[in-house]
Enzyme design. Structure first.
Site, short mmCIF file in Angstrom:
data_model
loop_
_atom_site.label_atom_id
_atom_site.label_comp_id
_atom_site.label_asym_id
_atom_site.label_seq_id
_atom_site.Cartn_x
_atom_site.Cartn_y
_atom_site.Cartn_z
N TYR A 1 0.86 -1.18 0.00
CA TYR A 1 0.00 0.00 0.00
C TYR A 1 0.90 1.24 0.00
O TYR A 1 1.93 1.25 0.68
CB TYR A 1 -0.89 -0.03 1.26
CG TYR A 1 -2.07 0.90 1.21
CD1 TYR A 1 -3.06 0.74 0.24
CD2 TYR A 1 -2.21 1.93 2.13
CE1 TYR A 1 -4.15 1.59 0.20
CE2 TYR A 1 -3.30 2.77 2.10
CZ TYR A 1 -4.27 2.61 1.13
OH TYR A 1 -5.35 3.45 1.08
N VAL B 1 -17.91 -0.55 0.44
CA VAL B 1 -18.14 0.57 -0.47
C VAL B 1 -19.39 0.30 -1.30
O VAL B 1 -20.25 1.17 -1.47
CB VAL B 1 -16.93 0.80 -1.40
CG1 VAL B 1 -17.22 1.92 -2.40
CG2 VAL B 1 -15.68 1.15 -0.59
N PHE C 1 -10.00 6.63 -8.31
CA PHE C 1 -10.31 7.45 -7.13
C PHE C 1 -9.63 6.87 -5.91
O PHE C 1 -9.66 5.66 -5.68
CB PHE C 1 -11.83 7.53 -6.88
CG PHE C 1 -12.15 8.34 -5.66
CD1 PHE C 1 -12.04 9.72 -5.69
CD2 PHE C 1 -12.52 7.73 -4.46
CE1 PHE C 1 -12.29 10.48 -4.55
CE2 PHE C 1 -12.78 8.49 -3.31
CZ PHE C 1 -12.66 9.87 -3.37
N TRP C 2 -9.04 7.76 -5.12
CA TRP C 2 -8.40 7.35 -3.87
C TRP C 2 -8.81 8.34 -2.80
O TRP C 2 -8.48 9.52 -2.88
CB TRP C 2 -6.88 7.31 -4.02
CG TRP C 2 -6.17 6.61 -2.90
CD1 TRP C 2 -6.63 5.58 -2.14
CD2 TRP C 2 -4.84 6.89 -2.43
NE1 TRP C 2 -5.69 5.19 -1.23
CE2 TRP C 2 -4.58 5.96 -1.38
CE3 TRP C 2 -3.86 7.79 -2.80
CZ2 TRP C 2 -3.37 5.95 -0.69
CZ3 TRP C 2 -2.65 7.78 -2.11
CH2 TRP C 2 -2.40 6.86 -1.06
N1 LIG Z 1 -9.85 4.03 -3.43
C1 LIG Z 1 -10.27 4.23 -2.22
O1 LIG Z 1 -10.18 5.33 -1.67
C2 LIG Z 1 -10.89 3.09 -1.49
C3 LIG Z 1 -11.70 3.31 -0.39
C4 LIG Z 1 -12.31 2.22 0.23
C5 LIG Z 1 -12.06 0.94 -0.24
N2 LIG Z 1 -11.22 0.78 -1.28
C6 LIG Z 1 -10.95 -0.54 -1.85
O2 LIG Z 1 -12.19 -1.09 -2.22
C7 LIG Z 1 -12.15 -2.48 -2.13
C8 LIG Z 1 -13.30 -2.94 -1.25
O3 LIG Z 1 -13.08 -2.46 0.06
P1 LIG Z 1 -14.15 -2.73 1.21
O4 LIG Z 1 -13.60 -2.32 2.51
O5 LIG Z 1 -15.44 -2.18 0.76
O6 LIG Z 1 -14.18 -4.31 1.11
P2 LIG Z 1 -14.89 -5.41 1.98
O7 LIG Z 1 -16.12 -4.87 2.60
O8 LIG Z 1 -13.87 -6.06 2.82
O9 LIG Z 1 -15.36 -6.43 0.82
C9 LIG Z 1 -14.44 -7.04 -0.01
C10 LIG Z 1 -15.08 -7.22 -1.37
O10 LIG Z 1 -14.12 -7.70 -2.29
C11 LIG Z 1 -14.63 -8.87 -2.92
N3 LIG Z 1 -13.51 -9.76 -3.21
C12 LIG Z 1 -12.64 -10.28 -2.33
N4 LIG Z 1 -11.71 -10.98 -2.97
C13 LIG Z 1 -12.00 -10.91 -4.29
C14 LIG Z 1 -11.42 -11.43 -5.48
N5 LIG Z 1 -10.32 -12.19 -5.42
N6 LIG Z 1 -11.99 -11.16 -6.65
C15 LIG Z 1 -13.10 -10.41 -6.71
N7 LIG Z 1 -13.69 -9.86 -5.63
C16 LIG Z 1 -13.15 -10.12 -4.43
C17 LIG Z 1 -15.60 -9.46 -1.92
O11 LIG Z 1 -16.49 -10.27 -2.59
P3 LIG Z 1 -16.88 -11.74 -2.10
O12 LIG Z 1 -18.00 -11.57 -1.11
O13 LIG Z 1 -17.30 -12.40 -3.35
O14 LIG Z 1 -15.64 -12.34 -1.48
C18 LIG Z 1 -16.25 -8.19 -1.39
O15 LIG Z 1 -17.21 -7.72 -2.28
C19 LIG Z 1 -10.77 -2.83 -1.57
O16 LIG Z 1 -9.92 -3.09 -2.67
C20 LIG Z 1 -10.36 -1.54 -0.90
O17 LIG Z 1 -8.97 -1.41 -0.77
C21 LIG Z 1 -10.64 1.81 -1.92
#
Ligand SMILES: NC(=O)c1ccc[n+]([C@@H]2O[C@H](COP(=O)([O-])OP(=O)(O)OC[C@H]3O[C@@H](n4cnc5c(N)ncnc54)[C@H](OP(=O)(O)O)[C@@H]3O)[C@@H](O)[C@H]2O)c1
Length: 397
Positions: free
Chosen positions: A89, A208, A323-324
């Site tokens: 990260y 998200v 977007f971050w």
């Molecule tokens: N850019 C930003 O500012 C920002 C902000 C927030 C989050 N994020 C990113 O957004 C993503 C989701 O975060 P979150 O906290 O919302 O996640 P979360 O609630 O922990 O959920 C994880 C999600 O990822 C899916 N997933 C896990 N492994 C996968 C794979 N190998 N292939 C496809 N889908 C998979 C899961 O689906 P299943 O139920 O099918 O396992 C679930 O929908 C992460 O990558 C996080 O780093 C980015």
């Protein structure tokens, strides 16, 4: 009108230097034993995280000017926290030498970037926060949140106005800064959506994704939600529909002719696509974004790159953006209009929580008690930081 958040900076935040008071009068806290999940090197979270008992400064040694003691209330385990521990990260953990109970020291970083804590003591002269305030870290990497207590710089904290706490749980505030805020910004900042417009997203059951569904419903937009295929898919479909998702399909169903037909004959454009997966899942979804629409990538859960066919760029003029949330927050710093926007966003989201229109994603609660034997705390933390445990974990203290 949005309540003003308290940003502590400058001399006030750094405390009164040379105010003539002995250290023993400059803090209200006395020595604390704190448990913390620390890593001394990057690697697989389950392998490198260890729970230690820290010795936090007591009144005799005093806090440094501008410091406060925070008792953590709740902190989630986000994918980015695990990426940070793995060393993949861009924001690194804050490594420091920490004194442990019993006299030893450890050089490491406390895990976790998001969470809410309560201020229990302040160095003399800190005037922006006071004991009893709820605070969240100002930036990712400001201090590790997976701990019972910590000492933090007051200027790295944002105080949550007390009025906002009514009707919300610590977990709602602990999870406010990352997932709901990301959904909020992506829905607002990348297209002029009109009532009835569609947004398509993958990873729709993520934190998200669930926030996108609920905010879109609240603002009158419609969502097409793609999740990975699974046993008992119908249960998840019903759950996301109950949140307000209009169409919920699995990635497998997205290939079915009848689903494709339905998505090609919608009565309003799909102006936005939100991608947190990458690889084939992104390509599959992007095909349904209307001409001139925007694909916003914000995560890469599959660890596969985003590859788009030339035809989608040429003939559909699809725009690909990223977007971050961390960058958005960094851009707020020193910009009072942006800071007001941030306050308004958090106030909006918490008001929706209070009013029952927004539910924080389901969390597997790991209750971490300050007096827990270290071995028990270690087991609790190790299971919470395991990738693919099927549930989003959050510590409550
Ligand atoms: N850019 C930003 O500012 C920002 C902000 C927030 C989050 N994020 C990113 O957004 C993503 C989701 O975060 P979150 O906290 O919302 O996640 P979360 O609630 O922990 O959920 C994880 C999600 O990822 C899916 N997933 C896990 N492994 C996968 C794979 N190998 N292939 C496809 N889908 C998979 C899961 O689906 P299943 O139920 O099918 O396992 C679930 O929908 C992460 O990558 C996080 O780093 C980015």
């Amino acid at each position: 009108m949005a309540t003003r958040l308290l940003f502590l900076r400058g001399p006030a935040a750094r405390g009164l230097r040379g105010c003539g008071m002995p250290n023993s009068m400059r803090v209200q806290a006395r020595g604390l034993a704190a448990q913390a999940a620390v890593y001394t090197e990057t690697g697989s979270p389950q392998d490198v995280i260890q729970v230690v008992e820290r010795e936090l400064p007591d009144a005799a040694d005093g806090l440094e000017p501008g410091q406060v003691v925070v008792r953590m209330l709740a902190a989630p385990v986000n994918p980015s926290d695990l990426n940070q521990i793995e060393g993949t990260y861009p924001v690194r953990g804050r490594f420091a030498t920490m004194a442990l109970r019993g006299g030893a020291t450890i050089h490491g970083a406390v895990g976790g970037n998001e969470g809410v804590g309560e201020v229990v003591a302040t160095a003399h002269g800190v005037d922006g926060v006071q004991p009893g305030d709820w605070v969240v870290p100002r930036r990712a990497g400001e201090f590790g949140t997976w701990c019972s207590h910590t000492v933090a710089a007051a200027d790295g904290l944002v105080a949550i106005p007390r009025a906002w706490r009514a009707g919300v749980q610590p977990a709602d505030v602990a999870c406010l800064k990352v997932n709901p805020s990301t959904a909020y910004r992506m829905l607002r900042d990348f297209a002029e959506l009109r009532a009835g417009d569609y947004v398509i997203q993958n990873g729709a059951n993520s934190g998200v994704g669930r926030a996108v569904i609920q905010l879109a419903r609240h603002w009158g937009f419609r969502t097409i939600n793609v999740v990975r295929d699974r046993p008992h898919l119908a249960t998840l479909q019903q759950e996301l529909q109950a949140l307000g998702g209009d169409i919920v399909v699995s990635d497998r169903q997205l290939g079915d002719e009848d689903v494709k037909q339905r998505l090609r004959s919608l009565d309003a454009p799909v102006r936005l696509g939100f991608n947190c997966v990458g690889g084939r899942a992104t390509l599959q979804m992007t095909k349904f974004i209307s001409a001139g629409g925007t694909l916003v990538s914000y995560g890469g859960m599959s660890r596969q790159p985003v590859t788009l066919p030339t035809s989608l760029l040429l003939f559909n003029d699809i725009r690909a953006r990223g977007f971050w949330m961390n960058r958005w927050y960094a851009d707020c710093q020193g910009d009072s209009a942006r800071e007001a926007e941030m306050a308004a966003m958090w106030q909006d989201i918490l008001a929706l929580v209070r009013g029952g229109a927004f539910a924080t994603q389901p969390l597997a609660e790991s209750r971490w008690l300050a007096a827990m034997p270290l071995a028990d705390a270690q087991r609790l933390v190790s299971s919470a930081v395991a990738w693919g445990s099927g549930a989003k974990h959050a510590f409550s203290f």
